[in-house]
Design a protein around this motif. Structure first.
Motif, PDB file in Angstrom:
ATOM      1  N   ARG A 528      19.606 -23.885  19.143  1.00  0.00           N
ATOM      2  CA  ARG A 528      18.372 -24.410  18.565  1.00  0.00           C
ATOM      3  C   ARG A 528      17.163 -24.137  19.453  1.00  0.00           C
ATOM      4  NH1 ARG A 528      15.714 -29.387  18.038  1.00  0.00           N
ATOM      5  NH2 ARG A 528      14.888 -29.750  15.940  1.00  0.00           N
ATOM      6  N   LYS A 529      17.411 -23.907  20.743  1.00  0.00           N
ATOM      7  CA  LYS A 529      16.299 -23.593  21.646  1.00  0.00           C
ATOM      8  C   LYS A 529      15.638 -22.270  21.257  1.00  0.00           C
ATOM      9  CE  LYS A 529      16.823 -24.593  25.942  1.00  0.00           C
ATOM     10  NZ  LYS A 529      17.263 -24.589  27.367  1.00  0.00           N
ATOM     11  N   ASN A 530      16.460 -21.333  20.818  1.00  0.00           N
ATOM     12  CA  ASN A 530      15.935 -20.026  20.411  1.00  0.00           C
ATOM     13  C   ASN A 530      15.595 -19.965  18.929  1.00  0.00           C
ATOM     14  OD1 ASN A 530      16.361 -19.019  23.065  1.00  0.00           O
ATOM     15  ND2 ASN A 530      18.519 -18.648  22.573  1.00  0.00           N
ATOM     16  N   ASP A 531      16.240 -20.808  18.140  1.00  0.00           N
ATOM     17  CA  ASP A 531      16.009 -20.804  16.697  1.00  0.00           C
ATOM     18  C   ASP A 531      15.999 -22.239  16.193  1.00  0.00           C
ATOM     19  OD1 ASP A 531      15.858 -20.387  13.998  1.00  0.00           O
ATOM     20  OD2 ASP A 531      17.884 -19.548  13.787  1.00  0.00           O
ATOM     21  N   PRO A 532      14.814 -22.881  16.136  1.00  0.00           N
ATOM     22  CA  PRO A 532      14.734 -24.287  15.702  1.00  0.00           C
ATOM     23  C   PRO A 532      15.290 -24.533  14.306  1.00  0.00           C
ATOM     24  CG  PRO A 532      12.672 -23.587  16.718  1.00  0.00           C
ATOM     25  CD  PRO A 532      13.496 -22.352  16.541  1.00  0.00           C
ATOM     26  N   ALA A 533      15.422 -23.487  13.501  1.00  0.00           N
ATOM     27  CA  ALA A 533      15.920 -23.648  12.139  1.00  0.00           C
ATOM     28  C   ALA A 533      17.419 -23.377  12.030  1.00  0.00           C
ATOM     29  CB  ALA A 533      15.168 -22.719  11.195  1.00  0.00           C
ATOM     30  N   CYS A 534      18.103 -23.188  13.165  1.00  0.00           N
ATOM     31  CA  CYS A 534      19.523 -22.844  13.109  1.00  0.00           C
ATOM     32  C   CYS A 534      20.353 -24.023  12.623  1.00  0.00           C
ATOM     33  CB  CYS A 534      20.015 -22.384  14.486  1.00  0.00           C
ATOM     34  SG  CYS A 534      20.277 -23.729  15.659  1.00  0.00           S
ATOM     35  N   LEU A 535      21.551 -23.745  12.194  1.00  0.00           N
ATOM     36  CA  LEU A 535      22.471 -24.787  11.753  1.00  0.00           C
ATOM     37  C   LEU A 535      22.899 -25.653  12.941  1.00  0.00           C
ATOM     38  CD1 LEU A 535      24.785 -22.730   9.360  1.00  0.00           C
ATOM     39  CD2 LEU A 535      22.907 -24.263   8.715  1.00  0.00           C
ATOM     40  N   THR A 536      22.984 -26.933  12.727  1.00  0.00           N
ATOM     41  CA  THR A 536      23.427 -27.853  13.781  1.00  0.00           C
ATOM     42  C   THR A 536      24.740 -28.524  13.417  1.00  0.00           C
ATOM     43  OG1 THR A 536      22.058 -29.623  12.827  1.00  0.00           O
ATOM     44  CG2 THR A 536      21.081 -28.293  14.592  1.00  0.00           C
ATOM     45  N   GLY A 537      25.459 -27.925  12.470  1.00  0.00           N
ATOM     46  CA  GLY A 537      26.769 -28.462  12.111  1.00  0.00           C
ATOM     47  C   GLY A 537      26.663 -29.862  11.539  1.00  0.00           C
ATOM     48  N   ALA A 538      27.497 -30.764  12.048  1.00  0.00           N
ATOM     49  CA  ALA A 538      27.526 -32.137  11.538  1.00  0.00           C
ATOM     50  C   ALA A 538      26.551 -33.057  12.262  1.00  0.00           C
ATOM     51  CB  ALA A 538      28.945 -32.695  11.636  1.00  0.00           C
ATOM     52  N   PHE A 539      25.762 -32.520  13.176  1.00  0.00           N
ATOM     53  CA  PHE A 539      24.771 -33.351  13.855  1.00  0.00           C
ATOM     54  C   PHE A 539      23.551 -33.551  12.970  1.00  0.00           C
ATOM     55  CE2 PHE A 539      26.770 -32.587  18.089  1.00  0.00           C
ATOM     56  CZ  PHE A 539      26.838 -33.911  18.474  1.00  0.00           C
ATOM     57  N   GLU A 540      23.102 -34.793  12.912  1.00  0.00           N
ATOM     58  CA  GLU A 540      21.938 -35.176  12.125  1.00  0.00           C
ATOM     59  C   GLU A 540      20.919 -35.837  13.056  1.00  0.00           C
ATOM     60  OE1 GLU A 540      20.829 -38.505   8.689  1.00  0.00           O
ATOM     61  OE2 GLU A 540      22.900 -38.264   9.403  1.00  0.00           O
ATOM     62  N   LEU A 541      19.692 -35.352  13.051  1.00  0.00           N
ATOM     63  CA  LEU A 541      18.642 -35.962  13.859  1.00  0.00           C
ATOM     64  C   LEU A 541      18.238 -37.274  13.194  1.00  0.00           C
ATOM     65  CD1 LEU A 541      16.648 -35.732  16.258  1.00  0.00           C
ATOM     66  CD2 LEU A 541      15.086 -34.540  14.705  1.00  0.00           C
ATOM     67  N   ILE A 542      18.549 -38.392  13.840  1.00  0.00           N
ATOM     68  CA  ILE A 542      18.283 -39.690  13.208  1.00  0.00           C
ATOM     69  C   ILE A 542      17.097 -40.407  13.823  1.00  0.00           C
ATOM     70  CG2 ILE A 542      20.665 -40.021  12.503  1.00  0.00           C
ATOM     71  CD1 ILE A 542      20.896 -42.070  14.861  1.00  0.00           C
ATOM     72  N   TYR A 543      16.663 -39.968  15.015  1.00  0.00           N
ATOM     73  CA  TYR A 543      15.532 -40.667  15.632  1.00  0.00           C
ATOM     74  C   TYR A 543      14.815 -39.742  16.603  1.00  0.00           C
ATOM     75  CZ  TYR A 543      12.715 -44.294  17.809  1.00  0.00           C
ATOM     76  OH  TYR A 543      11.660 -45.043  18.245  1.00  0.00           O
ATOM     77  N   LYS A 544      13.495 -39.714  16.488  1.00  0.00           N
ATOM     78  CA  LYS A 544      12.654 -39.024  17.464  1.00  0.00           C
ATOM     79  C   LYS A 544      11.322 -39.739  17.529  1.00  0.00           C
ATOM     80  CE  LYS A 544      10.976 -34.572  19.084  1.00  0.00           C
ATOM     81  NZ  LYS A 544      10.958 -33.098  18.864  1.00  0.00           N
ATOM     82  N   GLU A 545      10.969 -40.179  18.716  1.00  0.00           N
ATOM     83  CA  GLU A 545       9.711 -40.908  18.884  1.00  0.00           C
ATOM     84  C   GLU A 545       8.519 -40.002  18.626  1.00  0.00           C
ATOM     85  OE1 GLU A 545      10.676 -44.439  22.082  1.00  0.00           O
ATOM     86  OE2 GLU A 545      10.258 -42.448  22.863  1.00  0.00           O
TER      87      GLU A 545
END
Length: 545
Positions: A528-545
């Protein structure tokens, strides 16, 4: 391209995935007569590991296939190079202060604030200062027995819980169900696929009366319990955010006599006759307490507590008991030195857990933190259940029926005489198997509407309350394993949070899921560092300040 990595510990999946991305491993020197950490200045390591190599874990290191020896050759060529991705068993393997800003490490420092039993016990109480959340709705109340004030608070809590339990048992034996105060286990719906709300009613977990004539407690015990609960209710109604513990002054109570009679009722089946007026008073009192005590339902009426060594893992040293004197004796609170007491925390046991085939289970739920400022949390959509090997019963508090940890239960797998035939031999289910079960018992929506949101809220709440205490290094990340238990109403209760959660494949389910969570962790951290749109599998971003 800075594609040099170092892995310390039994992580063949991580090694294989990094090599597939074109990374080269810089291996530790373990053949030297000197300790290996003295050869790794570029890792910032100056001191010995708190845990020696090989790590004292269940898993053993597995070799990554290298039939041609190419990886070994490349490793020798980069032995003097700086590794830019470091994965270790413990943060203590590396002196973080000496790392370069572009060296990625899979640990943060000072996470003991939430990744130890003492840390959770101490810091979650401060959550209302950081968020509009009440830790009592997802974390069973807990005390550090090494602190004199907390030890006394626990004693008062145990006594108050005994008074509430006495009222509950008296009503139950009088045939009063207290439907709105208690919880209901899952039952199959009348029609396949039917979904319904989780109802709230009582399940009789109390000790049945013993054979023979039933002795009766003195009638004044009801009035005494009502008075104790009334004093507590008055204190709760005047409680504010600045208060540490909410316990009334009950100097007039003869606690020795009260507890003796309470134990007679709980363990010997002694009766307690209620008048019509007392029945209504007991009902009204418990209803009022329920408005202020989120844990009134899950605490049951046996007053069981779980005693835990503060800094141990894998279930070691944990004891369940319903005797105040036993807690204090086991923890050294009566005769042992204060240094011994400091190692223990005591926590209210969830007496009314959700059961599957009459068996207790918990859930190992992974989550990933990629930044502490701003706080950034990823929640893994896959998880797995760990079953006990024996049926659940509050009449027997042995580990086989109450501690779901794999390390504990593997000691009892050979004695499967009482194990339900539909519980798998390896005592593991995937969350998808669990969801199928929920659908079969008419609770198809419970996982996505109650359980998962509750677990997410608990994780976010814990990290909010400790965010200011953790070493927030920008080039670090960390994968954690949270253990949850569900109440009969499907609400999750957080038990603990583990650093370096085991990746050992103890079953078919964990072999698959542990490999996937490692794969998806690298997707989030590296790809994701090189491609912010890449697949992250089963990880879901649930919180970001």
């Amino acid at each position: 391209e800075k594609k040099i990595f170092t892995v310390q510990g039994p992580y063949p999946v991580i090694r294989g995935l990094l090599r597939a991305r074109g990374w080269v491993e810089r291996k530790f020197h373990r053949a030297s007569s000197q300790p290996w950490w003295q050869h790794e200045p570029s890792l910032g390591t100056l001191e010995t590991l708190h845990a020696p190599w090989p790590p004292q874990e269940e898993e053993q290191e597995q070799c990554v296939e290298d039939p041609d020896g190419n990886h070994d050759l490349m490793s020798r060529l980069v032995q003097d190079q700086v590794p830019y991705f470091i994965w270790t068993n413990h943060c203590s393997a590396v002196n973080v202060q000496l790392l370069r800003h572009d060296q990625v490490l899979n640990h943060y420092t000072q996470v003991d604030a939430f990744a130890t039993k003492e840390g959770l016990c101490r810091n979650l109480r401060n959550l209302p200062w950081f968020a509009q959340a009440d830790p009592n709705t997802f974390f069973p109340r807990c005390y550090q027995l090494g602190d004199a004030d907390e030890r006394q608070a626990f004693i008062e809590d145990f006594r108050l819980t005994a008074a509430r339990s006495l009222l509950k048992m008296a009503l139950e034996r009088a045939g009063d169900t207290l439907a709105e105060l208690e919880q209901q286990p899952l039952k199959p719906s009348k029609e396949p696929g039917e979904s319904k709300q989780v109802p709230m009613s009582q399940i009789p977990y109390s000790m049945p009366p013993t054979a023979g004539p039933v002795s009766l407690l003195p009638p004044r015990r009801v009035e005494e319990a009502l008075w104790i609960c009334g004093q507590h209710l008055a204190s709760l109604r005047h409680h504010d955010i600045d208060g540490d513990f909410v316990f009334p002054c009950m100097m007039g109570t003869n606690w020795d006599h009260f507890m003796q009679d309470y134990y007679r009722m709980t363990h010997e089946g002694a009766g307690l006759a209620l008048s019509g007026a007392q029945t209504e008073q007991c009902r009204s009192m418990l209803q009022c307490l329920a408005e202020h005590l989120p844990q009134l339902g899950m605490e049951g009426d046996h007053n069981v507590w779980i005693l835990k060594p503060g800094a141990k893992s894998r279930g070691r040293g944990i004891v369940c008991t319903d005797q105040l004197e036993e807690v204090l004796q086991l923890a050294g609170g009566c005769t042992g030195p204060s240094a011994q007491v400091n190692k223990w925390v005591v926590q209210k046991y969830v007496e009314r857990p959700l059961l599957i085939f009459g068996t207790k289970f918990d859930v190992r739920q992974w989550f990933l933190v990629t930044n502490w400022n701003p706080l950034t949390i990823w929640f893994y959509r896959d998880s797995y259940l760990r079953f006990c090997s024996q049926p659940f019963s509050l009449r027997c508090l042995e580990p086989s029926g109450h501690l779901c940890n794999v390390s504990i239960q593997k000691q009892f797998r050979t004695a499967q005489g009482q194990q339900h035939p539909q519980i798998p031999p390896d005592l593991i289910w995937s969350c998808h198997q669990f969801q199928s079960y929920l659908e079969q018992v008419g609770q198809a929506n419970a996982w996505h509407e109650v359980m998962v949101p509750g677990m997410k809220a608990a994780v976010v709440g814990v990290l909010h309350s400790t965010q200011h205490l953790v070493g927030a290094r920008k080039s670090s990340f960390e994968l954690y394993g949270a253990d949850f238990l569900f109440g009969e109403d499907c609400q999750p209760w957080l038990l603990e949070i583990n650093t370096s959660p085991t990746m050992a494949p103890s079953s078919v389910v964990t072999r698959r899921l542990c490999a996937r969570v490692q794969r998806d962790t690298l997707r989030v951290i590296i790809d994701r560092k090189n491609d912010p749109a890449c697949l992250t599998g089963a990880f879901e971003l649930i919180y970001k300040e």
